[in-house]
Design an enzyme around this catalytic site. Structure first.
Site, short mmCIF file in Angstrom:
data_model
loop_
_atom_site.label_atom_id
_atom_site.label_comp_id
_atom_site.label_asym_id
_atom_site.label_seq_id
_atom_site.Cartn_x
_atom_site.Cartn_y
_atom_site.Cartn_z
N GLY A 231 0.73 -1.25 0.10
CA GLY A 231 -0.10 0.02 0.12
C GLY A 231 1.08 1.23 0.14
CG PHE A 232 0.24 6.06 0.42
CD1 PHE A 232 1.20 6.64 0.00
CD2 PHE A 232 -0.54 6.67 1.30
CE1 PHE A 232 1.78 7.93 0.25
CE2 PHE A 232 -0.17 7.94 1.89
CZ PHE A 232 0.99 8.65 1.25
CB ILE A 233 1.46 4.18 4.86
CG1 ILE A 233 0.63 5.44 4.74
CG2 ILE A 233 2.45 4.54 6.06
CD1 ILE A 233 -0.21 5.65 5.68
CG ASP B 126 -0.90 -5.23 -0.10
OD1 ASP B 126 -0.53 -4.46 0.38
OD2 ASP B 126 -1.64 -5.28 -0.65
CG ASN B 127 -5.90 -8.23 0.20
OD1 ASN B 127 -5.45 -7.22 0.03
ND2 ASN B 127 -6.94 -8.51 0.77
N GLY C 97 -3.73 -2.21 -2.22
CA GLY C 97 -2.31 -1.93 -2.46
C GLY C 97 -1.97 -2.29 -4.05
CE1 TYR D 81 -10.86 2.98 7.49
CE2 TYR D 81 -11.24 5.35 7.84
CZ TYR D 81 -10.29 4.10 7.53
OH TYR D 81 -8.93 4.27 7.56
CE LYS E 6 -8.15 0.91 10.17
NZ LYS E 6 -6.77 0.19 10.17
#
Ligand code: UDP
Length: 332
Positions: A11-13, A32-33, A37, A150, A154
């Site tokens: 992913g990005f981060i 990662d799936n 990502g 969301y 979290k």
């Protein structure tokens, strides 16, 4: 040399975190799936010594357990991210976020490995406080507005992580990320900066949602990633929650103007009502400013990159992509 497992490492981060750790001579395993990502984020790491990549889902219990057994530390970044995605794929996203974290914590607990759990500024909900501090009350919207799912998923992850710390002293760190941006972030899930930059570079109008008076603080991923690693180095951070972000606040209207200027664009600004921009079940947050005192006290964190640095990097990256593939959607 330690081995770091990064869930969501494409992913990005996560991919920036992989770059950073490998650059410091550490070993990295990415799982990662590729749901949000992208393999292109880590392609440059293929074949590099100390790097291993597994394309699979963190809900694959046996595989995850084995990877955690092999790792010294776990950075759990795999999640369904972004309000838009959560609203569009509610069941999958909620289960993904809660079950994924539960499995990571369970295996980490089995092998006594330290874990960093990534949460979000969304958990503050509709709080009107000018600055959000980690121990503030949360103010959630109703369950028939899917947006709040969301934040709630979290928050459940946070409760689980802190429960492991309280019950068995599992070394866990919880971070609440506030609008992290930078190269590789895709606009596909609605994130404002990659969207605005893509629109500006293609001379399209910049789409400001609502009246544009809502504000945000944007942090450069290059400030955020070292802070994640540093927190894991400090036992004083275990069992605690930390805001990470920037406190340079800007309205979305001002942001649109700044992007137009930085991209040297002559795009106009267009206003899109929230009802047209988002699926039903959406409510926006007016402001979102992090209190950074706690992370400042524990690791001396101060954001070094300004919004102008961020925009310069994102404009440069998207320009490069547009030159390479003029017809591609630069926002990803
Ligand atoms: N936004 C916007 N135009 C866009 C995308 C987003 O005006 O093309 C607004 C969005 O409504 C929100 C802010 O920009 O008020 C930040 O949106 P983003 O999705 O980047 O992050 P959020 O803070 O909502 O998680």
């Amino acid at each position: 040399m330690a081995t770091h497992l990064i869930t969501g490492g494409a992913g990005f981060i996560g991919s920036h975190l992989a770059d950073y750790l490998l650059g410091r001579g550490e070993r990295v395993i990415v799982i990662d799936n590729l749901s949000t990502g992208r393999f292109s984020n880590i392609e440059h790491l293929e074949g590099r010594s100390g790097f291993e990549c597994v394309i699979d889902d963190v809900r694959n219990e046996h595989l995850l357990d084995e990877l955690i057994r092999r790792a010294d530390r776990v950075f759990h970044l795999a999640a369904s991210v972004g309000v838009r995605l959560i609203i569009e794929r509610q069941t999958e996203s909620l289960i993904n976020n809660i079950l994924g974290t539960e499995r990571v914590l369970r295996s980490a607990s089995r092998y006594r490995k330290s874990v960093l759990i990534t949460s979000t500024s969304e958990v503050y909900g509709k709080s009107q406080k000018p600055v959000f501090s980690e121990s503030d009350d949360r103010i959630m919207g109703p369950t028939d507005k899917a947006r709040w799912g969301y934040a709630s998923s979290k928050a459940t992850d946070e409760f689980l992580a802190l429960a492991h710390y309280q019950e068995s002293k599992l070394p866990v760190v919880v971070v609440r990320l506030f609008n992290t941006v930078g190269p590789r972030q895709t606009g596909r899930y609605g994130m404002v900066i990659p969207n605005f930059v893509a629109q500006a570079l293609k001379a399209q109008p910049l789409s400001v949602f609502g009246d544009g008076t809502q504000t945000r603080c944007f942090a450069h991923v290059h400030d955020v990633v070292p802070a994640l690693v540093e927190l894991m180095n400090r036992p004083a951070a275990y069992g605690k929650v930390f805001n990470i972000g920037s406190n340079e606040e800007i309205s979305i209207n001002q942001l649109a103007e700044r992007v137009i200027q930085k991209a040297g664009s002559n795009s106009a600004i267009t206003y899109v009502p929230y009802e047209a921009a988002y699926p039903p079940g959406f409510e926006d947050m007016e402001r979102r400013v992090p209190d950074l005192r706690r992370i400042g006290d524990v690791i001396g964190y101060r954001p070094r990159k300004t919004l102008d640095d961020i925009l310069a990097d994102v404009v440069e990256e998207q320009r490069r992509h547009l030159q390479a593939e003029p017809n591609a959607g630069a926002a990803g």
